[in-house]
Design a protein around this motif. Structure first.
Motif, mmCIF file in Angstrom:
data_model
loop_
_atom_site.group_PDB
_atom_site.id
_atom_site.type_symbol
_atom_site.label_atom_id
_atom_site.label_comp_id
_atom_site.label_asym_id
_atom_site.label_seq_id
_atom_site.Cartn_x
_atom_site.Cartn_y
_atom_site.Cartn_z
ATOM 1 N N ASP A 40 -2.402 8.707 6.010
ATOM 2 C CA ASP A 40 -2.650 8.109 4.892
ATOM 3 C C ASP A 40 -3.242 9.424 3.799
ATOM 4 O O ASP A 40 -4.030 10.098 4.402
ATOM 5 N N ILE B 160 -7.220 -0.004 -4.602
ATOM 6 C CA ILE B 160 -5.800 -0.707 -4.079
ATOM 7 C C ILE B 160 -5.182 -1.320 -5.310
ATOM 8 O O ILE B 160 -4.008 -1.329 -5.462
ATOM 9 N N LEU B 161 -6.021 -1.825 -6.246
ATOM 10 C CA LEU B 161 -5.316 -2.559 -7.410
ATOM 11 C C LEU B 161 -4.704 -1.376 -8.368
ATOM 12 O O LEU B 161 -3.741 -1.851 -9.004
ATOM 13 N N GLY C 205 -1.561 -0.286 -6.255
ATOM 14 C CA GLY C 205 -0.302 -1.167 -5.761
ATOM 15 C C GLY C 205 -0.126 -1.236 -4.391
ATOM 16 O O GLY C 205 -1.154 -1.174 -3.664
ATOM 17 N N ASN C 206 1.020 -1.710 -4.004
ATOM 18 C CA ASN C 206 1.287 -2.103 -2.545
ATOM 19 C C ASN C 206 0.998 -0.729 -1.540
ATOM 20 O O ASN C 206 0.769 -0.931 -0.571
ATOM 21 N N ARG C 207 1.386 0.364 -2.231
ATOM 22 C CA ARG C 207 1.316 1.422 -1.293
ATOM 23 C C ARG C 207 -0.195 1.835 -0.810
ATOM 24 O O ARG C 207 -0.463 1.892 0.288
ATOM 25 N N ALA D 255 -2.536 -0.551 -0.886
ATOM 26 C CA ALA D 255 -3.050 -1.611 -0.242
ATOM 27 C C ALA D 255 -2.551 -1.358 1.448
ATOM 28 O O ALA D 255 -3.257 -1.540 2.148
ATOM 29 N N GLY D 256 -1.398 -0.909 1.369
ATOM 30 C CA GLY D 256 -0.901 -0.525 2.909
ATOM 31 C C GLY D 256 -1.724 0.609 3.511
ATOM 32 O O GLY D 256 -1.761 0.710 4.915
#
Length: 159
Positions: free
Chosen positions: A31, A121-122, A125-127, A129-130
């Motif tokens: 990541d 995370i907010l 977005g989704n990336r 969060a993952g």
């Protein structure tokens, strides 16, 4: 007299800067935050600690060639004034960590702040969060459960 910088000092400084657990730098996680912290740690390992690429790679669970590639990537990014400024600030932090260690003071490991994790995370977005690490997810869970316990205790006192 300046303190000699160790790879452990560099790992602590880079992990703190990127708000990741120091142990993650020697894993194979890919990541963005961990990878960035690892690449910059490699650059500082060569430039500040004067370690060989083989020594740096071994400290971070990488090979000599991977360490050379990461060093070259960071070196290329240093042409950006903003990146160079960030690196200068991080170098100051690493030197401070080394100095504290030389004085017999152990800098504490970075703590994971659930609020900053949630904000990252907010915002991402989704990336984002993952890409949250197990440690970060655990910190978020503990914060939520602690808040729930506080809320339940308040209700029982009021009720």
């Amino acid at each position: 007299m300046s303190a000699s910088v160790t790879m452990a000092d560099i790992i602590t400084g880079c992990a703190t800067h990127y708000a990741v657990e120091p142990g993650l730098l020697s894993t194979h996680r890919r990541d963005h935050l961990v990878q960035s912290a690892r690449m910059i740690a490699i650059w500082f390992g060569a430039s500040l600690a004067r370690l060989s690429f083989a020594e740096i790679g071994a400290a971070l669970g990488r090979g000599e060639h991977q360490a050379q590639t990461a060093f070259a990537t960071v070196e290329a990014r240093r042409c950006s004034p903003a990146f160079r400024e960030m690196m200068d600030g991080l170098e100051t932090a690493i030197l401070a960590i080394a100095r504290l260690r030389s004085l017999g003071m152990t800098p504490s490991a970075p703590s994971i702040d659930p609020r900053s994790i949630a904000e990252r995370i907010l915002a991402g977005g989704n990336r984002a969060a993952g890409m949250a690490s197990i440690h970060e997810i655990r910190a978020l869970c503990q914060a939520v459960l602690a808040d729930d316990r506080d809320h339940i205790e308040e209700e029982s006192v009021d009720g």
